[in-house]
Design a protein around this motif. Structure first.
Motif, short mmCIF file in Angstrom:
data_model
loop_
_atom_site.label_atom_id
_atom_site.label_comp_id
_atom_site.label_asym_id
_atom_site.label_seq_id
_atom_site.Cartn_x
_atom_site.Cartn_y
_atom_site.Cartn_z
N PHE A 10 -10.37 -2.14 -6.15
CA PHE A 10 -10.01 -2.40 -4.76
C PHE A 10 -11.00 -3.40 -4.17
CE2 PHE A 10 -10.44 -1.76 -0.20
CZ PHE A 10 -9.12 -1.91 0.20
N SER A 11 -10.47 -4.47 -3.61
CA SER A 11 -11.29 -5.48 -2.93
C SER A 11 -10.97 -5.47 -1.45
CB SER A 11 -10.99 -6.87 -3.51
OG SER A 11 -11.62 -7.86 -2.70
N LYS A 12 -12.00 -5.42 -0.62
CA LYS A 12 -11.82 -5.52 0.83
C LYS A 12 -11.44 -6.94 1.24
CE LYS A 12 -14.96 -1.78 1.96
NZ LYS A 12 -16.24 -1.39 2.54
N GLU A 13 -11.64 -7.90 0.33
CA GLU A 13 -11.33 -9.30 0.62
C GLU A 13 -9.87 -9.64 0.38
OE1 GLU A 13 -14.07 -11.99 -1.25
OE2 GLU A 13 -15.74 -10.63 -0.91
N ALA A 14 -9.11 -8.68 -0.12
CA ALA A 14 -7.67 -8.87 -0.34
C ALA A 14 -6.94 -7.82 0.51
CB ALA A 14 -7.33 -8.70 -1.82
N PRO A 15 -5.68 -8.06 0.81
CA PRO A 15 -4.96 -7.09 1.63
C PRO A 15 -4.83 -5.74 0.94
CG PRO A 15 -3.48 -8.83 0.88
CD PRO A 15 -4.85 -9.21 0.45
N ALA A 16 -4.93 -4.68 1.74
CA ALA A 16 -4.76 -3.33 1.20
C ALA A 16 -3.31 -3.16 0.74
CB ALA A 16 -5.11 -2.30 2.27
N PRO A 17 -3.09 -2.35 -0.27
CA PRO A 17 -1.72 -2.10 -0.73
C PRO A 17 -0.84 -1.58 0.41
CG PRO A 17 -3.30 -1.23 -2.31
CD PRO A 17 -4.08 -1.64 -1.08
N ILE A 18 0.42 -2.01 0.41
CA ILE A 18 1.36 -1.58 1.44
C ILE A 18 2.33 -0.52 0.90
CG2 ILE A 18 1.18 -3.65 2.84
CD1 ILE A 18 3.68 -4.72 1.48
N GLY A 19 1.92 0.12 -0.18
CA GLY A 19 2.74 1.16 -0.80
C GLY A 19 1.89 1.95 -1.77
N PRO A 20 2.52 2.82 -2.56
CA PRO A 20 1.78 3.65 -3.52
C PRO A 20 1.45 2.90 -4.82
CG PRO A 20 4.09 4.24 -3.56
CD PRO A 20 3.94 3.19 -2.49
N TYR A 21 0.54 1.95 -4.72
CA TYR A 21 0.07 1.20 -5.88
C TYR A 21 -1.36 0.75 -5.64
CZ TYR A 21 1.05 -2.95 -3.06
OH TYR A 21 1.07 -3.90 -2.05
N SER A 22 -2.03 0.31 -6.70
CA SER A 22 -3.40 -0.19 -6.61
C SER A 22 -3.36 -1.71 -6.63
CB SER A 22 -4.22 0.32 -7.79
OG SER A 22 -4.27 1.73 -7.77
N GLU B 284 13.37 -16.46 -9.42
CA GLU B 284 13.89 -16.48 -8.06
C GLU B 284 14.48 -15.10 -7.75
OE1 GLU B 284 16.29 -19.72 -5.70
OE2 GLU B 284 17.69 -18.48 -6.86
N VAL B 285 14.10 -14.58 -6.59
CA VAL B 285 14.58 -13.26 -6.16
C VAL B 285 15.21 -13.38 -4.78
CG1 VAL B 285 12.89 -12.00 -7.56
CG2 VAL B 285 12.32 -12.62 -5.22
N SER B 286 16.02 -12.41 -4.42
CA SER B 286 16.69 -12.49 -3.12
C SER B 286 15.80 -12.10 -1.95
CB SER B 286 17.95 -11.63 -3.12
OG SER B 286 17.62 -10.26 -3.29
N ARG B 287 14.82 -11.25 -2.21
CA ARG B 287 13.95 -10.81 -1.12
C ARG B 287 12.63 -10.31 -1.67
NH1 ARG B 287 15.43 -6.54 3.60
NH2 ARG B 287 13.95 -7.35 5.11
N LEU B 288 11.55 -10.51 -0.91
CA LEU B 288 10.21 -10.07 -1.27
C LEU B 288 9.64 -9.24 -0.13
CD1 LEU B 288 8.99 -13.39 -2.88
CD2 LEU B 288 9.18 -11.20 -4.06
N PRO B 289 8.58 -8.45 -0.40
CA PRO B 289 7.97 -7.65 0.66
C PRO B 289 7.61 -8.50 1.89
CG PRO B 289 6.99 -7.11 -1.45
CD PRO B 289 7.88 -8.31 -1.67
#
Length: 126
Positions: free
Chosen positions: A7-19, A108-113
């Motif tokens: 976990f890095s404080k310099e990157a965004p915290a996870p927005i779901g149940p993952y690391s 290519e995907v239809s939608r991302l977080p």
């Protein structure tokens, strides 16, 4: 084999149940990063070049926290919302892998977080 959660404080915290990343042996698996500013949680998406650089900086922060760098990356996956932006994304992405770039696929995907335009994950090995 043991696994270590990174976990890095310099990157965004996870927005779901993952690391942000998991280190297993000498291999680091970094979850997909998007262009969220770590401190504010704000999206950085005024243009696709800026957004891609923000994603790469978040990847770099997670890699650094684990003691890795872009030179250790062996595989990336790029998810993009519009394949028409591939060349611009590729140009920004390429600035982080000047020699011996990793293996990669771009999908290519239809939608991302958070409706972002690009998300990138990677695997690094020491």
């Amino acid at each position: 084999m043991s696994k270590e959660i990174i976990f890095s404080k310099e990157a965004p915290a996870p927005i779901g149940p993952y690391s942000q990343a998991v280190k297993a042996g000498n291999t680091l698996y970094v979850s997909g990063q998007i262009a969220l500013e770590a401190e504010t949680g704000e999206l950085i998406n005024d243009n696709i070049t800026e957004e891609t650089h923000a994603v790469m900086k978040n990847l770099e922060a997670v890699l650094r926290e684990a003691g890795y760098g872009f030179g250790d990356v062996v595989k990336c996956t790029i998810f993009i919302k519009d394949m028409g932006q591939f060349a611009t994304i590729n140009e920004a992405y390429g600035q982080y892998f000047k020699s011996n770039p990793p293996a990669r696929e771009t999908v290519e995907v239809s939608r991302l977080p958070k409706d972002v335009n690009v998300e990138i994950s990677c695997i690094a090995v020491k």
